[in-house]
Design a protein around this motif. Sequence first.
Motif, short mmCIF file in Angstrom:
data_model
loop_
_atom_site.label_atom_id
_atom_site.label_comp_id
_atom_site.label_asym_id
_atom_site.label_seq_id
_atom_site.Cartn_x
_atom_site.Cartn_y
_atom_site.Cartn_z
N ILE B 221 0.83 -1.33 0.25
CA ILE B 221 0.02 -0.02 0.07
C ILE B 221 1.00 1.34 0.04
CG2 ILE B 221 -0.44 0.49 2.49
CD1 ILE B 221 -3.33 0.60 1.92
N THR B 222 1.90 1.16 0.61
CA THR B 222 2.89 2.36 0.68
C THR B 222 3.68 2.32 -0.61
OG1 THR B 222 4.74 1.15 1.66
CG2 THR B 222 3.30 2.41 3.20
N ASP B 223 3.69 1.22 -1.46
CA ASP B 223 4.43 1.43 -2.76
C ASP B 223 3.38 1.99 -3.79
OD1 ASP B 223 6.83 0.31 -3.28
OD2 ASP B 223 5.94 -1.10 -4.91
N ASP B 224 2.28 1.72 -3.41
CA ASP B 224 1.13 2.38 -4.48
C ASP B 224 0.98 3.81 -3.99
OD1 ASP B 224 0.57 -0.08 -5.48
OD2 ASP B 224 -1.20 -0.40 -4.26
N ILE B 225 1.04 4.26 -2.75
CA ILE B 225 0.98 5.59 -2.43
C ILE B 225 2.27 6.42 -3.23
CG2 ILE B 225 1.28 7.25 -0.53
CD1 ILE B 225 -0.44 5.19 1.16
N LEU B 226 3.26 5.80 -2.88
CA LEU B 226 4.42 6.33 -3.70
C LEU B 226 4.62 6.44 -5.10
CD1 LEU B 226 7.42 4.89 -1.08
CD2 LEU B 226 6.74 7.26 -1.13
N ASP B 227 4.16 5.56 -5.65
CA ASP B 227 3.93 5.68 -7.06
C ASP B 227 2.93 6.65 -7.43
OD1 ASP B 227 4.40 3.94 -9.74
OD2 ASP B 227 2.49 4.31 -9.82
N ARG B 228 2.15 7.09 -6.67
CA ARG B 228 1.35 8.17 -7.11
C ARG B 228 1.72 9.67 -6.69
NH1 ARG B 228 -4.53 8.99 -8.10
NH2 ARG B 228 -4.63 6.58 -8.17
N THR B 229 2.58 9.68 -5.81
CA THR B 229 2.99 10.93 -4.88
C THR B 229 4.53 11.08 -5.22
OG1 THR B 229 3.39 9.75 -2.95
CG2 THR B 229 1.26 10.63 -3.10
N GLN B 230 5.40 10.26 -5.45
CA GLN B 230 6.77 10.49 -5.51
C GLN B 230 7.41 10.52 -7.04
OE1 GLN B 230 8.26 11.92 -3.52
NE2 GLN B 230 8.74 10.77 -1.45
N SER B 231 8.21 11.46 -7.33
CA SER B 231 8.95 11.41 -8.68
C SER B 231 9.90 9.86 -8.89
CB SER B 231 9.83 12.54 -8.91
OG SER B 231 11.17 12.41 -7.90
N SER B 232 10.14 9.85 -10.10
CA SER B 232 10.97 8.59 -10.45
C SER B 232 12.21 8.80 -10.05
CB SER B 232 11.16 8.51 -11.93
OG SER B 232 9.88 8.41 -12.75
N GLU B 233 12.69 10.06 -9.92
CA GLU B 233 14.15 10.43 -9.36
C GLU B 233 14.03 9.91 -8.07
OE1 GLU B 233 15.06 14.52 -9.96
OE2 GLU B 233 17.17 14.17 -9.74
N ILE B 234 13.33 10.15 -7.16
CA ILE B 234 13.40 9.84 -5.81
C ILE B 234 13.14 8.41 -5.53
CG2 ILE B 234 12.40 10.13 -3.56
CD1 ILE B 234 11.99 12.83 -4.14
N GLN B 258 -7.75 7.57 2.19
CA GLN B 258 -8.17 6.36 2.97
C GLN B 258 -7.10 5.01 2.77
OE1 GLN B 258 -12.37 5.20 1.18
NE2 GLN B 258 -12.25 4.02 3.29
N ALA B 259 -6.29 5.48 1.71
CA ALA B 259 -5.19 4.45 1.64
C ALA B 259 -4.18 4.53 2.73
CB ALA B 259 -4.55 4.42 0.18
N LYS B 260 -3.90 5.93 2.92
CA LYS B 260 -3.17 6.08 4.16
C LYS B 260 -3.67 5.46 5.72
CE LYS B 260 -0.47 10.10 2.27
NZ LYS B 260 -0.53 11.55 2.17
N GLN B 261 -4.97 5.87 5.75
CA GLN B 261 -5.44 5.24 6.90
C GLN B 261 -5.33 3.83 7.13
OE1 GLN B 261 -9.49 6.81 7.26
NE2 GLN B 261 -8.88 8.64 7.15
N ARG B 262 -5.71 3.18 5.90
CA ARG B 262 -5.52 1.63 5.90
C ARG B 262 -3.84 1.38 6.03
NH1 ARG B 262 -9.52 -1.66 3.15
NH2 ARG B 262 -8.71 -3.81 2.78
N ALA B 263 -3.21 2.08 5.61
CA ALA B 263 -1.67 1.57 6.05
C ALA B 263 -1.68 1.64 7.62
CB ALA B 263 -0.81 2.69 5.25
N GLN B 264 -2.09 3.00 8.12
CA GLN B 264 -1.97 2.82 9.64
C GLN B 264 -2.76 1.63 10.50
OE1 GLN B 264 -0.21 4.96 11.49
NE2 GLN B 264 0.24 6.50 9.71
N VAL B 265 -3.65 0.96 9.92
CA VAL B 265 -4.36 -0.15 10.31
C VAL B 265 -3.46 -1.15 10.46
CG1 VAL B 265 -6.39 -1.43 10.19
CG2 VAL B 265 -6.64 0.95 10.09
N TYR B 266 -2.86 -1.58 9.29
CA TYR B 266 -2.26 -2.65 8.88
C TYR B 266 -0.76 -2.34 10.04
CZ TYR B 266 -4.73 -4.27 4.72
OH TYR B 266 -5.56 -4.62 3.97
N SER B 267 -0.58 -1.32 9.94
CA SER B 267 0.71 -1.10 11.04
C SER B 267 0.50 -1.42 12.33
CB SER B 267 1.05 0.27 10.80
OG SER B 267 2.15 0.80 11.64
N ARG B 268 -0.90 -1.20 12.78
CA ARG B 268 -1.23 -1.34 14.19
C ARG B 268 -1.36 -2.82 14.37
NH1 ARG B 268 -4.50 2.87 14.33
NH2 ARG B 268 -6.05 1.78 13.60
#
Lengths: 296, 296
Positions: B221-234, B258-268
Amino acid sequence: MNSDEFKQIIKEDTELINRKLKDSIDSLECPEILKESMEYSIMAPGKRIRPIIVIQTAKSLGKNIDKVLPLALAIEYIHSYSLIHDDLPAMDDDKLRRGRETSHIVFGEDMAILTGDSLLNTAVEIGIEGIPDKDPWDYISALGYLFKAAGINGMIGGQVRDIKEDHYAQKLSDIEKTEDLKTGALLKASLVCGSVPFIGFNEEVQTLLQYGNYIGKLFQITDDILDRTQSSEILGKDSGSDERNGKSTIVSILGLEQAKQRAQVYSRMAKDELSKLSGDFSFFYELTDFITNRDC
Amino acid sequence: MNSDEFKQIIKEDTELINRKLKDSIDSLECPEILKESMEYSIMAPGKRIRPIIVIQTAKSLGKNIDKVLPLALAIEYIHSYSLIHDDLPAMDDDKLRRGRETSHIVFGEDMAILTGDSLLNTAVEIGIEGIPDKDPWDYISALGYLFKAAGINGMIGGQVRDIKEDHYAQKLSDIEKTEDLKTGALLKASLVCGSVPFIGFNEEVQTLLQYGNYIGKLFQITDDILDRTQSSEILGKDSGSDERNGKSTIVSILGLEQAKQRAQVYSRMAKDELSKLSGDFSFFYELTDFITNRDC
């Protein structure tokens, strides 16, 4: 052993191997399309020469083949994966294999790559699952040898040499080295897998490896001869491709007649090695003749 | 363990793994160009998350890591092969990986296929060579688990689901199943490889697998979030490709918040599992936060 008895053994072993391969495919759990593509390639009508060698080596030593059947299957899985990847457009770009359209023609290039990966990975799983509870070490040695033979200093290494060589200006010794890796390594591994799990790496095995060396060369030289003389229809794969690609082979360097003579020499040398063995290796004399005289 | 101690461990483990990977590459015998292409991919600056998990699982149980180092290296070889094949033109057709041009861009498509095959095959060799003379069976169980996880009902199966799915009309549960196979299976195998060779498949390992389940989902889920929010360079790899390809992801279905919230749930949930374990798993609490909050 006469030629009819030999043919009967080949028939029975082929049926046994095909049945075991089918069982192993049926037991797999994975996406349906992947199972279908794996089955398509592994169940194509191949000669099964490698697993037959495993079985007959064990029998020549008077052993029960159950212990080495997983290794026999693993070798055929490895062989099958290597054919799929070799046939890919980025590699040899072949359309026909074992009388069928190649995997990437039927399932697409992406599925063909993954099907090859799947067959290799499944070979590992079968090999590991087969480790016997009692006296596992000689089996593990054979398993290790098998994957070395399949690897970068064996089959894959030969494939890399093959695609990276300068095919127009090549020495016979370079070609033979490449073929030893591409074809010979897995044939030798078949002899190891049929013997080492029972008797370890003893002197008998060293002689078997010498035998394997010669039938590897024999197998390749007859392959080159057939590529030049037979039709794609009879071979069940694209023929004449070496010549079309301007690729140096033993036949292109020596000419057809001298290549045939060389095959006879390897055949004799192979049988010389067999005569040093103590078990009943009569099957392998016939096998040597069979490879020498094969027409497909 | 505080965040600085965690970073120090990551740094030390990464250095250890890089050194061991380099040693293993240097010891290979094969055509020079193949060694070069294998080294290019395996020594690219990766996160080494899987081998670090192997090492830290063993340490959390108070064990000597020497026994499981071969498994740690084998996992990284497997991960590296899968990246090369995934990046191929016939697959994701990616140009950038770990901040470098992908294997097929540098070495050609044929060599990239064979380099992937080589890394997988070498993983097998390393895994088999690592079987310990004393008490081999729990190690062999872990080795078997690893290749099941890498195989047709694990990583490869997930990859097949991924390329064959209808990405436009997908349920969240289907996407999660695919990701569990593609990413989760090898992360779980890392936990198995760090524990089972010492303690067998006991209850503690079942809890670790539950933990692995949640961090697998978290990682994806963090991979998907990063794919959406970060540049190829980073990211050091092509970003935004999911969106460009019209591919459904957890983020495209749930939206970013909601994806970020879901990440928090999995983390817990992941940390809940850790609290059931008896060893000192403080590293893994930090690892969970690290995955949750990572920015590349």
